[in-house]
Design a protein around this motif. Structure first.
Motif, mmCIF file in Angstrom:
data_model
loop_
_atom_site.group_PDB
_atom_site.id
_atom_site.type_symbol
_atom_site.label_atom_id
_atom_site.label_comp_id
_atom_site.label_asym_id
_atom_site.label_seq_id
_atom_site.Cartn_x
_atom_site.Cartn_y
_atom_site.Cartn_z
ATOM 1 N N LYS A 28 0.761 -0.948 0.066
ATOM 2 C CA LYS A 28 0.311 0.058 0.121
ATOM 3 C C LYS A 28 0.638 1.456 0.131
ATOM 4 N N PRO A 29 0.626 2.600 -0.201
ATOM 5 C CA PRO A 29 0.998 3.530 -0.263
ATOM 6 C C PRO A 29 0.973 4.448 0.770
ATOM 7 N N VAL A 30 2.829 4.909 0.760
ATOM 8 C CA VAL A 30 3.415 5.129 2.381
ATOM 9 C C VAL A 30 2.506 6.136 3.052
ATOM 10 N N ILE A 31 1.826 5.668 4.253
ATOM 11 C CA ILE A 31 1.075 6.756 5.027
ATOM 12 C C ILE A 31 2.297 7.534 6.161
ATOM 13 N N ARG A 32 1.893 8.724 6.039
ATOM 14 C CA ARG A 32 3.107 9.571 7.741
ATOM 15 C C ARG A 32 2.227 9.457 8.233
ATOM 16 N N TYR A 33 3.276 9.451 9.830
ATOM 17 C CA TYR A 33 2.378 9.678 10.812
ATOM 18 C C TYR A 33 3.143 10.530 11.850
ATOM 19 N N GLU A 34 3.148 10.841 12.123
ATOM 20 C CA GLU A 34 4.119 11.836 13.382
ATOM 21 C C GLU A 34 3.921 10.586 14.703
ATOM 22 N N ILE A 35 4.320 10.892 15.856
ATOM 23 C CA ILE A 35 3.995 9.824 17.045
ATOM 24 C C ILE A 35 3.004 10.993 18.151
ATOM 25 N N LYS A 36 3.219 11.912 17.684
ATOM 26 C CA LYS A 36 2.949 13.621 18.925
ATOM 27 C C LYS A 36 1.108 13.306 17.777
ATOM 28 N N ASP A 37 0.285 12.788 17.403
ATOM 29 C CA ASP A 37 -0.742 12.407 17.165
ATOM 30 C C ASP A 37 -1.606 11.549 17.958
ATOM 31 N N PHE A 38 -0.503 10.861 18.620
ATOM 32 C CA PHE A 38 -1.122 9.375 19.580
ATOM 33 C C PHE A 38 -0.603 9.967 20.643
ATOM 34 N N LEU A 39 -1.261 9.294 21.996
ATOM 35 C CA LEU A 39 -0.490 9.212 23.357
ATOM 36 C C LEU A 39 0.765 8.657 23.184
ATOM 37 N N GLN A 40 1.468 9.349 24.693
ATOM 38 C CA GLN A 40 2.893 8.878 24.468
ATOM 39 C C GLN A 40 2.678 8.162 25.413
ATOM 40 N N MET A 41 3.047 6.736 25.021
ATOM 41 C CA MET A 41 3.577 5.609 26.046
ATOM 42 C C MET A 41 4.615 5.215 26.102
ATOM 43 N N ASP A 42 5.665 5.340 26.391
ATOM 44 C CA ASP A 42 6.929 4.248 26.057
ATOM 45 C C ASP A 42 6.372 2.568 26.745
ATOM 46 N N TYR A 43 6.682 1.495 26.214
ATOM 47 C CA TYR A 43 7.202 0.134 26.269
ATOM 48 C C TYR A 43 6.620 -0.033 27.737
ATOM 49 N N ALA A 44 7.234 0.093 28.737
ATOM 50 C CA ALA A 44 7.565 -0.316 29.819
ATOM 51 C C ALA A 44 6.225 0.246 30.238
ATOM 52 N N THR A 45 5.159 1.661 30.214
ATOM 53 C CA THR A 45 3.943 1.782 30.849
ATOM 54 C C THR A 45 2.862 1.157 30.031
ATOM 55 N N LYS A 46 2.898 0.553 28.587
ATOM 56 C CA LYS A 46 2.174 -0.305 28.129
ATOM 57 C C LYS A 46 2.705 -1.677 28.503
ATOM 58 N N ALA A 47 3.944 -2.140 28.943
ATOM 59 C CA ALA A 47 3.541 -3.327 29.368
ATOM 60 C C ALA A 47 2.691 -3.419 30.380
ATOM 61 N N SER A 48 3.253 -2.573 31.542
ATOM 62 C CA SER A 48 2.509 -2.705 32.942
ATOM 63 C C SER A 48 1.285 -2.615 32.873
ATOM 64 N N LEU A 49 0.624 -2.542 31.835
ATOM 65 C CA LEU A 49 -1.326 -1.284 31.573
ATOM 66 C C LEU A 49 -2.208 -2.158 30.970
ATOM 67 N N ASP A 50 -0.421 -3.937 30.578
ATOM 68 C CA ASP A 50 -1.457 -4.978 30.190
ATOM 69 C C ASP A 50 -2.398 -4.960 29.143
ATOM 70 N N LEU A 51 -2.263 -3.279 28.130
ATOM 71 C CA LEU A 51 -2.799 -3.156 26.849
ATOM 72 C C LEU A 51 -3.472 -4.277 26.128
ATOM 73 N N VAL A 52 -2.031 -5.075 25.132
ATOM 74 C CA VAL A 52 -2.759 -5.827 24.756
ATOM 75 C C VAL A 52 -2.036 -7.037 24.914
ATOM 76 N N GLU A 53 -1.333 -7.443 25.770
ATOM 77 C CA GLU A 53 -0.989 -8.973 26.229
ATOM 78 C C GLU A 53 -0.200 -8.587 27.941
ATOM 79 N N ASN A 54 -1.086 -9.739 28.399
ATOM 80 C CA ASN A 54 -0.934 -9.906 30.518
ATOM 81 C C ASN A 54 0.565 -9.834 30.379
ATOM 82 N N ALA A 55 1.056 -9.003 31.237
ATOM 83 C CA ALA A 55 2.939 -9.027 31.136
ATOM 84 C C ALA A 55 3.552 -9.872 32.541
ATOM 85 N N ARG A 56 1.934 -10.612 33.052
ATOM 86 C CA ARG A 56 3.172 -11.867 33.846
ATOM 87 C C ARG A 56 3.149 -13.102 32.651
ATOM 88 N N SER A 57 1.765 -13.269 31.790
ATOM 89 C CA SER A 57 2.041 -14.841 31.092
ATOM 90 C C SER A 57 2.238 -14.185 29.367
#
Length: 509
Positions: A239-268
């Motif tokens: 597909k044609p490339v789509i340009r984005y900017e990270i400021k367009d989305f809520l900024q969370m680092d990887y550790a924060t996302k992992a601790s919140l169990d957003l898409v996978e359980n941090a323990r399992s």
């Protein structure tokens, strides 16, 4: 590698291997993919296969290991999962017709970021990332080669780059510039990424956007060059490339996302127990990936949030239409992955039937959306194209009970092609079809003694005595003249001979 004189076949292997020093080279030899030298020693240990040797009686036998070609995918998957690259060298000509050594070429290089065909398909994205740098500005592009999704952004420091790569859960990074020792240490050792290099750019006016910043253009074009160089085929599903900017989305680092169990359980490390697991009522693999990306990147722009909420509200207000739409989506397969399989030339009859089923669902889905008569749905409706001519062609051509393996035959539906139907009849009925031709021509010509015979030189032929030569039909052609008779052929008889001969040769001895 050995310096002694090599056989032509081994010399061919050595020459090809020099071009792909960072990959395991699977070298097709008959029904096996063979590995030699260090590749064989390492693969035998990783794949737990037997290590043997070529030229066992030589002073320096060549280490050798192999895997059957028909089950190679499971072995390739193991190597890829452990972070290795695999180059596939195929035989490019029939060994029986080859003069000298069989011509072989690498037809694809499979890497952790370019996996398309897997024995364990996964509905999650597998992103391949490319990086380039211009002063303090970084260009980051990423692509899922299976779905064709293609994105690019600009970042101001290496910390943001690493955070974005972690959020994408990428396994491989294509580098368009020379890393510093510190950067290489972080990417390779700390983040355990496979590092590949690409200095050439692939210019594609259809996929790239001239409005991109120079460093973004460089990252995107080098990513395209890398996938074309490794996959060695047209990639029409991208597909044609789509340009984005990270400021367009809520900024969370990887550790924060992992601790919140957003898409996978941090323990399992599994989906169950995550927010994604709680919300996921999607009916298609594409919907599942979309929901996952929305959770990964929450919107912060009010206008885009309101636009998404309006669509949600429309479906909440139309219970019966929503139920009908849910039922219709059950017939929709992963069309993004099906498109990639078509692009890679790896489709089987099952894939094509699933594609036809999906396309046949589009008119009903479109009608349901149009029936709600809401402006918020217009942009969704405009994107729906059932491609009815393609759906009709597949449905007419592919048999519903077609096997998954194309070499087993029985793929084309009876009635789609008259010539194929005739060939199948010959294969099925054999000599009885020859008898029917004989009876038909005897009746049409009035030659009561007309009969079909066979020999190795002339094949099948009509035997006509001299006294009946005046009654020979005009579509007969002479094959041989004897003392008291002549032998004639017809186009129909020639076709039957060819098919019957192939049928005989295909029978096990």
């Amino acid at each position: 590698m050995a310096t002694e004189k090599l056989s032509p076949g081994m010399q061919q292997y050595v020459d090809i291997k020099k071009q792909y020093p960072d990959a395991f080279l699977l070298f097709r030899m008959g029904d096996f993919y063979e590995l030699f030298y260090e590749d064989a020693i390492n693969a035998a240990q990783i794949l737990e296969i037997s290590l043997t040797s070529r030229n066992k009686n030589a002073e320096n036998p060549i280490p050798m290991a192999g895997v059957p070609y028909h089950s190679a995918q499971q072995y390739i998957d193991v190597l890829i999962e452990q972070g290795y690259k695999v180059a596939i060298a195929e035989q490019m000509e029939d060994p029986k017709q080859a003069v000298g050594v069989v011509k072989r070429e690498v037809v694809q290089v499979i890497t952790p970021g370019t996996v398309v065909d897997s024995s364990k398909p996964d509905s999650q994205n597998n992103f391949l990332v490319a990086l380039d740098r211009d002063g303090n500005q970084f260009g980051l592009a990423y692509m899922d080669l299976v779905t064709g999704d293609f994105y690019v952004t600009g970042l101001l420091d290496f910390t943001l780059v690493c955070g974005e790569i972690r959020n994408l859960k990428a396994r491989e990074v294509v580098l368009g510039y020379d890393l510093s020792d510190e950067e290489e240490q972080i990417l390779s050792r700390q983040m355990n990424l496979v590092l590949s290099y690409e200095k050439e750019a692939f210019e594609d006016l259809h996929l790239l956007d001239s409005r991109l910043a120079a460093v973004e253009q460089a990252a995107a074009s080098k990513l395209l060059q890398y996938v074309h160089r490794t996959q060695m085929r047209e990639l029409n599903h991208l597909k044609p490339v789509i340009r984005y900017e990270i400021k367009d989305f809520l900024q969370m680092d990887y550790a924060t996302k992992a601790s919140l169990d957003l898409v996978e359980n941090a323990r399992s490390g599994k989906k169950q127990g995550s927010l994604f697991w709680l919300l996921d009522e999607t009916k298609t693999a594409m919907g599942m990936r979309l929901l996952r990306s929305w959770i990964h990147r929450p919107l912060i722009d009010k206008e885009r949030i309101v636009q998404r909420q309006e669509v949600v509200q429309v479906f909440l207000d139309h219970f019966f239409e929503r139920s009908d739409l849910t039922d219709s989506l059950k017939g929709v397969y992963d069309i993004e992955r099906l498109a990639s399989r078509v692009s890679f030339g790896k489709t089987n009859p099952k894939d094509l039937l699933q594609l036809a089923t999906t396309l046949s669902s589009v008119p009903r889905i479109r009608a349901i959306l149009e029936g709600m008569e809401h402006p918020a749905l217009v942009y969704l409706i405009e994107q729906l194209d059932g491609i009815p001519e393609l759906e009709s062609l597949i449905s007419a051509a592919i048999a519903p009970e077609a096997p998954h393996v194309i070499t087993e035959g029985g793929i084309i539906r009876t009635g789609f092609d008259k010539t194929l139907d005739k060939y199948r009849r010959v294969l099925r009925e054999g000599t009885s079809w020859i008898a029917e031709i004989e009876a038909k021509e005897r009746e049409n010509s009035g030659i009561s003694t007309l009969k079909i015979d066979y020999n190795k030189k002339d094949g099948y032929y009509f035997h006509v005595t001299n006294s009946q030569l005046g009654n020979v039909p005009t579509h007969f052609f002479r094959k041989a003249t004897l003392k008291n008779s002549e032998r004639f052929g017809t186009e129909e008889l020639a076709v039957s001979r060819g098919i019957c001969w192939r049928r005989v040769r295909s029978q096990p001895t």
